[in-house]
Scaffold this active site. Structure first.
Site, PDB file in Angstrom:
ATOM      1  N   GLU A  90       0.826  -1.193   0.000  1.00 56.66           N
ATOM      2  CA  GLU A  90       0.000   0.000   0.000  1.00 56.66           C
ATOM      3  C   GLU A  90       0.866   1.251   0.000  1.00 56.66           C
ATOM      4  OE1 GLU A  90      -3.296  -0.096   2.608  1.00 56.66           O
ATOM      5  OE2 GLU A  90      -3.640  -2.230   2.252  1.00 56.66           O
ATOM      6  N   CYS A 103       3.205   8.448   1.066  1.00 58.12           N
ATOM      7  CA  CYS A 103       3.673   7.524   2.088  1.00 58.12           C
ATOM      8  C   CYS A 103       3.838   6.152   1.439  1.00 58.12           C
ATOM      9  CB  CYS A 103       2.657   7.480   3.227  1.00 58.12           C
ATOM     10  SG  CYS A 103       3.042   6.275   4.509  1.00 58.12           S
ATOM     11  N   CYS A 110       5.492  -6.706   7.946  1.00 55.40           N
ATOM     12  CA  CYS A 110       6.560  -6.205   8.819  1.00 55.40           C
ATOM     13  C   CYS A 110       6.887  -7.268   9.857  1.00 55.40           C
ATOM     14  CB  CYS A 110       6.125  -4.909   9.516  1.00 55.40           C
ATOM     15  SG  CYS A 110       7.443  -4.183  10.531  1.00 55.40           S
ATOM     16  N   CYS A 114       4.875  -4.533  16.821  1.00 53.48           N
ATOM     17  CA  CYS A 114       4.275  -3.487  17.644  1.00 53.48           C
ATOM     18  C   CYS A 114       2.794  -3.812  17.868  1.00 53.48           C
ATOM     19  CB  CYS A 114       4.417  -2.125  16.970  1.00 53.48           C
ATOM     20  SG  CYS A 114       6.139  -1.722  16.617  1.00 53.48           S
ATOM     21  N   CYS A 117      -0.222  -1.842  15.871  1.00 55.08           N
ATOM     22  CA  CYS A 117      -0.080  -1.633  14.423  1.00 55.08           C
ATOM     23  C   CYS A 117      -0.665  -2.805  13.652  1.00 55.08           C
ATOM     24  CB  CYS A 117       1.399  -1.460  14.090  1.00 55.08           C
ATOM     25  SG  CYS A 117       1.730  -1.404  12.312  1.00 55.08           S
ATOM     26  N   CYS A 334      -2.155   5.975   9.471  1.00 58.52           N
ATOM     27  CA  CYS A 334      -0.974   5.315  10.028  1.00 58.52           C
ATOM     28  C   CYS A 334      -1.346   4.048  10.763  1.00 58.52           C
ATOM     29  CB  CYS A 334      -0.315   6.228  11.061  1.00 58.52           C
ATOM     30  SG  CYS A 334       0.918   7.249  10.366  1.00 58.52           S
TER      31      CYS A 334
HETATM   32  N1  SAH Z   1       8.118   0.628  10.790  1.00 61.47           N
HETATM   33  C1  SAH Z   1       8.403   2.009  10.852  1.00 61.47           C
HETATM   34  C2  SAH Z   1       7.639   2.815   9.802  1.00 61.47           C
HETATM   35  C3  SAH Z   1       6.232   2.386   9.534  1.00 61.47           C
HETATM   36  S1  SAH Z   1       5.097   2.647  10.867  1.00 61.47           S
HETATM   37  C4  SAH Z   1       8.127   2.558  12.240  1.00 61.47           C
HETATM   38  O1  SAH Z   1       7.550   1.843  13.064  1.00 61.47           O
HETATM   39  O2  SAH Z   1       8.520   3.692  12.521  1.00 61.47           O
HETATM   40  C5  SAH Z   1       4.930   4.446  10.807  1.00 61.47           C
HETATM   41  C6  SAH Z   1       4.384   5.068  12.070  1.00 61.47           C
HETATM   42  O3  SAH Z   1       3.037   4.654  12.295  1.00 61.47           O
HETATM   43  C7  SAH Z   1       5.159   4.699  13.325  1.00 61.47           C
HETATM   44  O4  SAH Z   1       5.549   5.874  13.983  1.00 61.47           O
HETATM   45  C8  SAH Z   1       4.160   3.921  14.160  1.00 61.47           C
HETATM   46  O5  SAH Z   1       4.390   4.096  15.536  1.00 61.47           O
HETATM   47  C9  SAH Z   1       2.846   4.512  13.695  1.00 61.47           C
HETATM   48  N2  SAH Z   1       1.700   3.657  13.927  1.00 61.47           N
HETATM   49  C10 SAH Z   1       1.632   2.310  13.818  1.00 61.47           C
HETATM   50  N3  SAH Z   1       0.387   1.880  14.112  1.00 61.47           N
HETATM   51  C11 SAH Z   1      -0.357   2.970  14.380  1.00 61.47           C
HETATM   52  C12 SAH Z   1      -1.722   3.176  14.731  1.00 61.47           C
HETATM   53  N4  SAH Z   1      -2.563   2.157  14.828  1.00 61.47           N
HETATM   54  N5  SAH Z   1      -2.141   4.442  14.924  1.00 61.47           N
HETATM   55  C13 SAH Z   1      -1.286   5.480  14.788  1.00 61.47           C
HETATM   56  N6  SAH Z   1       0.004   5.366  14.465  1.00 61.47           N
HETATM   57  C14 SAH Z   1       0.477   4.113  14.262  1.00 61.47           C
HETATM   58 FE1  SF4 Z   2       6.383  -2.562  11.820  1.00 58.07          FE
HETATM   59 FE2  SF4 Z   2       4.092  -1.352  12.409  1.00 58.07          FE
HETATM   60 FE3  SF4 Z   2       5.978  -1.535  14.270  1.00 58.07          FE
HETATM   61 FE4  SF4 Z   2       6.342   0.095  12.177  1.00 58.07          FE
HETATM   62  S1  SF4 Z   2       4.772   0.295  13.765  1.00 58.07           S
HETATM   63  S2  SF4 Z   2       7.821  -1.378  13.058  1.00 58.07           S
HETATM   64  S3  SF4 Z   2       5.286  -1.063  10.569  1.00 58.07           S
HETATM   65  S4  SF4 Z   2       4.890  -3.256  13.331  1.00 58.07           S
END
Ligand code: SAH
Ligand code: SF4
Length: 341
Positions: A90, A103, A110, A114, A117, A334
């Site tokens: 995406e 973006c 991934c 986290c 996410c 995000c």
């Molecule tokens: N993997 C990298 C980049 C992709 S995620 C990283 O983690 O930085 C990009 C951003 O989206 C990160 O700052 C992450 O903390 C945020 N993010 C992930 N899940 C989210 C959610 N459900 N709501 C808001 N931000 C989120």
């Molecule tokens: Fe991976 Fe989502 Fe964590 Fe970014 S926020 S490192 S995309 S699991």
């Protein structure tokens, strides 16, 4: 399978054309791919027909195909892009007056888990190639007539995937995106976001051509960060901050710290004060984002008043912005990017 040309640097295109071809032919192909943003080799009208056909026998441009496009009421567009092997990633376009931001993803899925996410729920399917990373920018730009005035375009590697776990491809893509003979986006307008893969931060810093660095902090204590981002049990917060202090910022550059606010979990005034203390000696900006909820995500979005109070505390000590949720109605926000079949 024909081989994609996107992702190749000039000398590699030269090799493919063969020793019999003058250098300017490779330049014409490079220009067509990266500057004219052609969708098909037949569009490279500067090449003699025989050469174009010969090239087309074993090669394609390699742009990801637009499988689906979703439009939000706020103007955000989410793209499901199909890769050569049928997998999809995406990308999201966020138009704003005066600038557009794309973006993009760096991996299919991934491997970092986290807890807030949605991409994490997919696990890792594979790394993207440099051509596929550049291709996302070019596909979305083509579809929207962007890049004609390339300087308005910002690229953030904040879609699916952890860019520092695919660093060689990310760096090659950055070189191609910033080449003034090609796509020509300024390195000031390309940002990579990481969950904090510490050894790779130093590696990134040593690169002459690299994106700006954003770090997902997401917690104000080691314990909470390990709970929300289990990978940080390996990469500790104190060491992360050391790596940030050692990071060689360019004179125009600041670090960005991203902080996803989870209602009742990491969003108290005490958290905000601890964030300020953690980041006190760094040249940085804090970007807050309230959780974008989704199925399978066991957290809640904080109340707007809580978000405002958190921001007010941090802002007294350093620049602190609230990122507006964009495209929530089309699941483009995000952490919501996840392949929907
Ligand atoms: N993997 C990298 C980049 C992709 S995620 C990283 O983690 O930085 C990009 C951003 O989206 C990160 O700052 C992450 O903390 C945020 N993010 C992930 N899940 C989210 C959610 N459900 N709501 C808001 N931000 C989120
Ligand atoms: Fe991976 Fe989502 Fe964590 Fe970014 S926020 S490192 S995309 S699991």
């Amino acid at each position: 399978m024909p081989q994609p040309l996107l992702g190749m640097e000039l000398h590699e295109i030269q090799e493919i054309l063969g020793p019999g071809q003058p250098k300017f032919r490779a330049k014409q192909v490079y220009d067509a791919l990266y500057r004219q943003n052609v969708g098909d080799l037949v569009q490279i009208s500067s090449l003699p027909a025989a050469l174009r056909e010969g090239l087309g026998e074993e090669h394609t441009v390699g742009l990801p195909a637009i499988d689906r496009r979703y439009e939000s009421i706020d103007g955000t567009r989410r793209y499901l892009l199909r890769l050569d092997d049928g997998r999809t990633v995406e990308a999201v376009l966020m138009p704003e007056p005066g600038r557009d931001t794309i973006c993009i993803s760096t991996q299919v899925g991934c491997p970092v888990d986290c807890k807030f996410c949605m991409t994490a729920l997919m696990g890792l399917e594979r790394n993207l190639t440099a051509g596929e990373i550049v291709g996302q920018v070019l596909s979305v730009a083509r579809d929207n007539g962007l890049l004609k005035e390339g300087s308005r375009l910002n690229v953030v590697m904040m879609g699916m995937g952890e860019p520092l776990l695919n660093l060689p491809a990310v760096l090659r893509a950055t070189r191609l995106l910033t080449d003034s003979n090609g796509v020509g986006i300024s390195p000031k307008r390309i940002t990579l976001s990481t969950s904090g893969i510490i050894p790779k931060i130093a590696e990134l810093g040593a690169e002459p051509v690299r994106p700006k660095l954003a770090i997902s902090l997401n917690a104000s204590t080691e314990e909470m960060r390990q709970e929300l981002m289990p990978i940080t049990r390996k990469y500790h917060l104190a060491d992360l901050l050391d790596a940030c202090r050692a990071y060689p910022l360019r004179n125009w550059e600041r670090l960005t710290f991203e902080y996803c606010l989870l209602g009742g979990v990491n969003d108290t005034d005490a958290d905000a004060r601890r964030v300020v203390r953690l980041l006190a000696r760094l040249k940085c900006t804090v970007n807050l984002i309230a959780l974008n909820p989704g199925p399978g995500i066991p957290y809640e979005t904080p109340e707007p008043e809580r978000v405002a109070a958190f921001q007010a505390i941090v802002r007294r000590s350093m620049p602190c912005f609230l990122r507006k949720p964009r495209g929530r109605d089309i699941y483009a926000a995000c952490g919501q990017l996840k392949r929907n079949s």
